[in-house]
Structures are given as structure tokens and as C-alpha cells.
Design a protein around this motif. Structure first.
Motif, PDB file in Angstrom:
ATOM      1  N   VAL A 126       8.173   6.489  -0.361  1.00 56.68           N
ATOM      2  CA  VAL A 126       6.757   6.610   0.013  1.00 56.68           C
ATOM      3  C   VAL A 126       6.069   7.667  -0.844  1.00 56.68           C
ATOM      4  O   VAL A 126       4.935   7.490  -1.290  1.00 56.68           O
ATOM      5  CB  VAL A 126       6.639   6.939   1.514  1.00 56.68           C
ATOM      6  N   PRO A 160       3.844  -0.200   2.136  1.00 59.86           N
ATOM      7  CA  PRO A 160       4.836   0.563   2.911  1.00 59.86           C
ATOM      8  C   PRO A 160       5.111  -0.035   4.284  1.00 59.86           C
ATOM      9  O   PRO A 160       6.093   0.340   4.928  1.00 59.86           O
ATOM     10  CB  PRO A 160       4.200   1.956   3.026  1.00 59.86           C
ATOM     11  N   ALA A 192       1.352   5.287   5.486  1.00 61.20           N
ATOM     12  CA  ALA A 192       1.957   4.013   5.848  1.00 61.20           C
ATOM     13  C   ALA A 192       1.142   3.322   6.934  1.00 61.20           C
ATOM     14  O   ALA A 192       0.579   3.961   7.812  1.00 61.20           O
ATOM     15  CB  ALA A 192       3.381   4.230   6.332  1.00 61.20           C
TER      16      ALA A 192
END
Length: 287
Positions: free
Chosen positions: A169, A176, A214
Motif C-alpha cells: 500500500v 487496494p 484503501a
């Protein structure tokens, strides 16, 4: 940087004294070469009869081996010689890739393809070895870290899996939300530690701000989903190398050297990078 021609000159003309080994930094070999030569000289001087001929032959072999070494070094391609005897000189010639970190070496894609083959055959230990080599060559590739996370998760090594998810990430993993969907991570997603990890934007410590946030998605597990690029066959001599496992839609920013080192330090302080990885990447950045 060492000079291959000069090293060959030392071996050809002064090799019996071990000068060529002293030049390339292999002191113990130089001492052995010089010690052997003078020992044979002394023994040949004090010996009589067959012994004198034997030590004379050993002296000739010592001189001839150094001459052959000099000729071999002269004939060896420059890059191959430097890779074997002066690898440090090659480190500064590599370019910079994502986030200003060293660009991947030529065999990175082949290592990733090798890891993918092992993963598909459920040999996760060997897959991890290949992916770690690929990550060592290109630490900023998010796809490699995601593949490592899935491989570790398959072995039940969840802390290592989350560590590589964090790196993935941080280095800009596209889409993600796949973290919430991939079957390899299904068992890990049930643990409380992962829930805390998710709430902290896929980081174990809240020390880093960079990296895309995310997007949480329902934990629906597709039966047939595999890692992207896992279906790509390994590269062959005639075929083009496989595409990147996870290529971001837009290239990540290119910070200056100070920002890159600061970034590495933050990753080290957060526990994402080990001390050895931190030192290694810092040395690469400084050339």
C-alpha cells in the motif's frame, strides 16, 4: 573503481608476488601467493638432487598460473570482470525507479515469474524466496509485496503478510480493495489484528501518511480469483518478458534524495523495513 587492464598487467608481470590479488582487495590470496613463491625459492636453493628439480617446477607453476590469470582477466568482458571482482562499481550505475529508489535489475521480472510459478504449484516457501529476491532488486514494486503477503498468508505467517501488505500500500498498490477480496488473505481477515490493521489504513503503526487510502469493500471471496499476472507464462528467450504483476495507472511521485532517505527512515522506524533492509536501500540511494 578498479581497472581491469591494470589488474591484468599486475597478474601477468608481478603475479608471482601476488600483486594482482592485493590490487583487487583479496589480501589473503596475495599473501599466500607471495609466501608460496618465496618458500619454493628458498627450498629450491637449499635442496639437492630430485628435490631441487621439484621445487623448481613448483616455482614455474606459480609464475605460469599468475600469467594465465593475467591473460584470462584481459580476455574477460569488462562487465563480467567488474561483477566478479569489483561489484561495488556497478551499484552506482543503476538508475532510479519508483519513489526514487534504485531501478529493478534485469532479472527482476524473471524472478517474479518464477515466484508465480511456485505459487501456482502451492510451493509457497520457494515462491517467497523468489519474491524476496525480486523485492531486493526492486523494493518499491507494490505487486511483489502483495504477492509476498499472499504467500506468507498461505503459510499462516500473518505478521509477515501484513508487513508486506503495508509495503504494498505504501508503494502505491492499485485497487487496494483487492486486499479485502483475495482468497489467499481470507483466513487472515478474520483475525482481530487484521481488523485493527485495516482501520489504520493497512498500517501496523500510524507513523506514515503517504500512500493511497484503501477502499473498504464487502468481504466477498471470489472462487476463481488469482493474483494478477499469475496466468502469465514465464519469460522465454523468444517471448517478451511478462508484464508487471501490478503496474500502477500513474507513476508515483519522484521525491528528492533527502525525502527518499527520510521516507526510508520512517519505514524503518515503523518496523516496515528491517535494519539490514534500511541500510542496504540507503546505501543504494547514496550511490
Amino acid at each position: 573503481m578498479l581497472n581491469k587492464t591494470l589488474a591484468g598487467f599486475f597478474a601477468f608481470f608481478l603475479g608471482m608476488f601476488g600483486v594482482h590479488y592485493f590490487y583487487i582487495g583479496k589480501w589473503w590470496k596475495g599473501v599466500l601467493q607471495m609466501g608460496a613463491f618465496w618458500t619454493f625459492i628458498f627450498l629450491a636453493d637449499v635442496a639437492r638432487g630430485p628435490g631441487e628439480d621439484l621445487f623448481g617446477m613448483l616455482i614455474a607453476i606459480t609464475v605460469l598460473s599468475a600469467v594465465i590469470t593475467g591473460i584470462t582477466w584481459w580476455a574477460m568482458p569488462e562487465e563480467k570482470w567488474r561483477k566478479k571482482y569489483d561489484p561495488e562499481s556497478l551499484a552506482g550505475e543503476r538508475g532510479f525507479g519508483a519513489m526514487g529508489l534504485p531501478a529493478p535489475s534485469k532479472n527482476t521480472k524473471a524472478l517474479k515469474a518464477e515466484g508465480i510459478r511456485y505459487y501456482r504449484s502451492a510451493d509457497y516457501d520457494l515462491a517467497i524466496e523468489a519474491f524476496l529476491e525480486a523485492a531486493d532488486a526492486d523494493i518499491a514494486d507494490p505487486g511483489t509485496h502483495f504477492n509476498l503477503a499472499c504467500s506468507y498468508a498461505q503459510l499462516g505467517q500473518y505478521p509477515e503478510s501484513m508487513r508486506h501488505l503495508e509495503l504494498s500500500v505504501t508503494f502505491g498498490l492499485p485497487k487496494p480493495e483487492r486486499i479485502e477480496k483475495h482468497p489467499a488473505l481470507a483466513a487472515m481477515r478474520k483475525h482481530t489484528a487484521f481488523k485493527n490493521f485495516r482501520e489504520n489504513n493497512y498500517r501496523r503503526l500510524n507513523l506514515l501518511e503517504a500512500g493511497p487510502k484503501a477502499v473498504e469493500a464487502p468481504t466477498v471471496i471470489p472462487k476463481e480469483e488469482t493474483l494478477e499476472d499469475f496466468a502469465t507464462p514465464p519469460p522465454t528467450v523468444s517471448d517478451a518478458p511478462p508484464r508487471e504483476a501490478f503496474s500502477a495507472d500513474t507513476p508515483p511521485p519522484q521525491p528528492d534524495l533527502l525525502e527518499q532517505i527520510t521516507r526510508l527512515r520512517e519505514l524503518h522506524d515503523a518496523g516496515v523495513l528491517t535494519q539490514l533492509e534500511y541500510q542496504k536501500q540507503k546505501e543504494r540511494l547514496l550511490g
